[in-house]
Design an enzyme around this catalytic site. Sequence first.
Site, short mmCIF file in Angstrom:
data_model
loop_
_atom_site.label_atom_id
_atom_site.label_comp_id
_atom_site.label_asym_id
_atom_site.label_seq_id
_atom_site.Cartn_x
_atom_site.Cartn_y
_atom_site.Cartn_z
N GLY A 65 -10.87 0.09 -0.53
CA GLY A 65 -10.10 -0.01 -1.90
C GLY A 65 -8.90 0.93 -2.14
O GLY A 65 -8.73 2.06 -1.54
N MET A 66 -8.06 0.76 -3.18
CA MET A 66 -6.88 1.46 -3.35
C MET A 66 -6.98 1.32 -5.11
O MET A 66 -6.80 0.54 -5.55
CB MET A 66 -5.63 1.11 -2.81
N GLU A 67 -6.84 2.71 -5.46
CA GLU A 67 -7.02 2.89 -6.94
C GLU A 67 -5.67 2.72 -7.85
O GLU A 67 -5.42 3.33 -8.92
CB GLU A 67 -7.68 4.30 -7.36
N ASN A 68 -5.21 1.51 -7.56
CA ASN A 68 -3.74 1.27 -8.28
C ASN A 68 -4.41 1.16 -9.85
O ASN A 68 -5.33 0.42 -10.02
CB ASN A 68 -3.14 0.02 -7.82
N HIS A 96 -16.29 4.06 -6.81
CA HIS A 96 -15.24 5.05 -6.40
C HIS A 96 -13.69 4.71 -7.02
O HIS A 96 -13.19 5.60 -7.47
CB HIS A 96 -15.17 4.82 -4.68
N GLU A 97 -13.14 3.60 -6.72
CA GLU A 97 -11.95 3.36 -7.29
C GLU A 97 -11.80 3.57 -8.64
O GLU A 97 -10.75 4.04 -9.23
CB GLU A 97 -11.47 2.05 -6.91
N HIS A 153 -11.49 7.10 -9.85
CA HIS A 153 -10.28 7.61 -9.61
C HIS A 153 -9.33 7.40 -10.88
O HIS A 153 -8.20 8.02 -10.91
CB HIS A 153 -9.50 6.73 -8.55
N ARG A 196 -9.39 -3.75 8.04
CA ARG A 196 -10.21 -2.48 7.41
C ARG A 196 -10.12 -1.23 8.68
O ARG A 196 -11.03 -1.37 9.32
CB ARG A 196 -11.07 -2.51 6.70
N ASP A 243 -1.37 11.35 6.76
CA ASP A 243 -2.57 10.29 7.00
C ASP A 243 -3.20 11.23 7.92
O ASP A 243 -4.59 10.91 8.00
CB ASP A 243 -2.05 9.22 7.94
N GLU A 285 -10.00 13.09 -3.73
CA GLU A 285 -11.19 12.37 -3.18
C GLU A 285 -12.55 12.90 -3.34
O GLU A 285 -13.33 12.23 -3.45
CB GLU A 285 -10.83 12.02 -1.64
N GLN A 289 0.89 -1.27 0.09
CA GLN A 289 0.08 -0.09 0.01
C GLN A 289 0.92 1.32 -0.03
O GLN A 289 1.54 1.42 1.04
CB GLN A 289 -0.94 -0.04 1.16
N TYR A 314 -13.30 13.83 1.48
CA TYR A 314 -14.38 13.03 0.64
C TYR A 314 -15.66 13.70 0.50
O TYR A 314 -16.07 14.04 -0.65
CB TYR A 314 -14.43 11.54 1.49
N LYS A 317 -11.14 1.82 8.67
CA LYS A 317 -12.74 2.30 9.02
C LYS A 317 -13.51 1.48 9.87
O LYS A 317 -14.35 2.31 10.47
CB LYS A 317 -13.35 2.44 7.62
N GLN A 360 0.09 4.59 -1.10
CA GLN A 360 -0.37 5.96 -0.85
C GLN A 360 -0.38 6.22 0.65
O GLN A 360 -0.82 5.07 1.42
CB GLN A 360 -1.73 6.29 -1.22
#
Length: 625
Positions: A289-292, A315-316, A319, A577, A396, A338, A159, A404, A579, A161
């Site tokens: 999720g991560m928008e790689n 969402h991803e 991006h 996760r 962070d 975001e 990860q 967002y 969140k 970002q």
Amino acid sequence: MNHPFLVTSVCGALAFFGCKESHPAETPSAKEAHILDMKRATDHHSFAKPAEAVTTHLSWDAEVDFDTRQIHATATYNLKVADDAERVLLDCRGLDIHSVQVDGQDVEFELGAEQPFIGQPLSIPVHPTSNKVAVAYSTSDNADAFLWVEGEHPFLFTQSQAILARTWIPCQDSPGIRFTYDAKVRVPKKLMALMSAVNPTVKTDNGVYTFRMDQPIPSYLLALAVGDVEFREVGPHTGVYATPDLIDAAEFEFSEMEDMLVAAETLYGKYAWERYDLLVLPAAFPFGGMENPRLTFATPTIIAGDRSLVSLVAHELAHSWSGNLVTNATWDDFWLNEGFTVYFEQRIMEAVYGRDISEMLGTLSYQGLVDEVDAIMDVNPNDTHLRLHLKGRNPDDGMTAIAYDKGYFFLRLLEETVGRPAFDQFLKTYFTSHAFQIMDTDSFLIYLDDNLLTTESLKASVDVPAWVDGQGLPDNCPQVQSARLDLVDATLDEWVQGGKAASDLPWDQWLYQEKYRFLSNLPDDISSDRLAELDDAWSVNATGNNEVLFAWLEQAVRSRHTPAYERLEMFLIHVGRRKFLTPLYKAMVDTDQETMAEAIYKQARPNYHSVATGTMDELLGHPSH
Ligand code: BES
Ligand code: ZN
């Protein structure tokens, strides 16, 4: 009017200094380049000095060692060096640098002093004519970007970002600097390697994989995953990767990805990355999720069996435009990534699933925003501005719901002010005219004034400064309306007052958003007996929807509803996760149940990623790792 020189790519800046491959047509005059340089936002989270030298291409040659939990690699960069430059600075943190070569010759490098969370500058001497720099290095066994899963099914994912790419690849780790890459990666046989690049769909016999990413990307989009995964196509340009136990479920859950891709292209222009695939990661993944690019990384907790949590995919995917194509210049401009993405996500959801659904999501987002604003106003009110001031802080800290959801409501206000057709045209042009470039808040505001808020009355009715550099939620925040959630609220009131029994409520007919709304709005002091009534009627504790489960468990903790504690413990040990973790541990701390929090955390911590342990260590008062 456009301001092409306020927002441009790094190569434009270098042209002024005589960068070798400058494109005449794009070369700004010396004066304009100077303006650009003054305007170029400084990235306080990177040692890179792009005005001196930039990396334009990475060739990464790597070996992944699961036994020592290390990667041994050589990172070779193509360079563009300014006329008067003497060094190139790369970011690294916790890397063991073995040797550095410039154009094939060994050189003496310097590693500067370590700064908290930023790491160290790796200074490499270069000449204006230098072309290539190669760094041979090993990662440390606890590099913050990595999560190594052990046991029968080994897995590694990264990860990057916001500023963790530097813990596994020495790089100019600043979102304003883009480069293409290729890679050759050796992994244990029987495992597949995947990157944010052109990917394999089957395993190789020898465990060697090669990759190419031909579009320039910022370092925070560098990504690697290694595991026993399979691939299934779900559409002509879309597919899923998952471990054998999840591949069928993933194929079903994400089978509408191609529809989302088509909807997204219809809204804001051609998809720039050829394929859009999704990789289901182990449950320890610290994000949803991560928008790689080309390969979204996703938590398995969105597999609900009924496609109810796919807004995360929207969402991803979004991006791919907001973020990956037009990229925030620094982490102070995070809302440009975001906020735009949440807006775009909602539009994809509306196009594919209808306005009822997207307005329910908008209503939940509003509720989340109001709660977040309240919470942050107590601690650090300026963190409720869209434009952040993260100098000297961990980026962070700025990654809250403000970027967002306040970002979303700001764009929604723009849409409602000028009307949807005008706003859609504006956004589409914004993405196409700034593709593969960076954007900072000031430049965006100029672009907005020149292209959308072109009259005094439009400017006055939006009041941009109140949104971007003001606290809290401005009075002109758009209203969201969801008749379905209004009904849920009324139903909840009735049940709380004792007017109806749980078994008389339409739980089974409710969508996830309605169930979530009901459970997350229970009064804090509701008794354990009343929660038992809900569980008896609906078997909430056994739900397969992790968002519903999360809302339930948080309330269970607050009401000391002990029958749910076994599930709570399982959930916290299995799922990483952030969140979900933060509110659950916080609920325990708030209600004098620290002892339980500590006991669970002790078991769970080894399974979590550094992003999650960073937050939980702080929450639970552990010495920082
Ligand atoms: N890019 C973010 C994740 C991220 C942000 C990682 C900042 C590191 C630093 C990703 O697109 C994201 O926003 N994920 C959300 C899901 C989304 C539906 C709001 C998440 O993980 O919860
Ligand atoms: Zn995002």
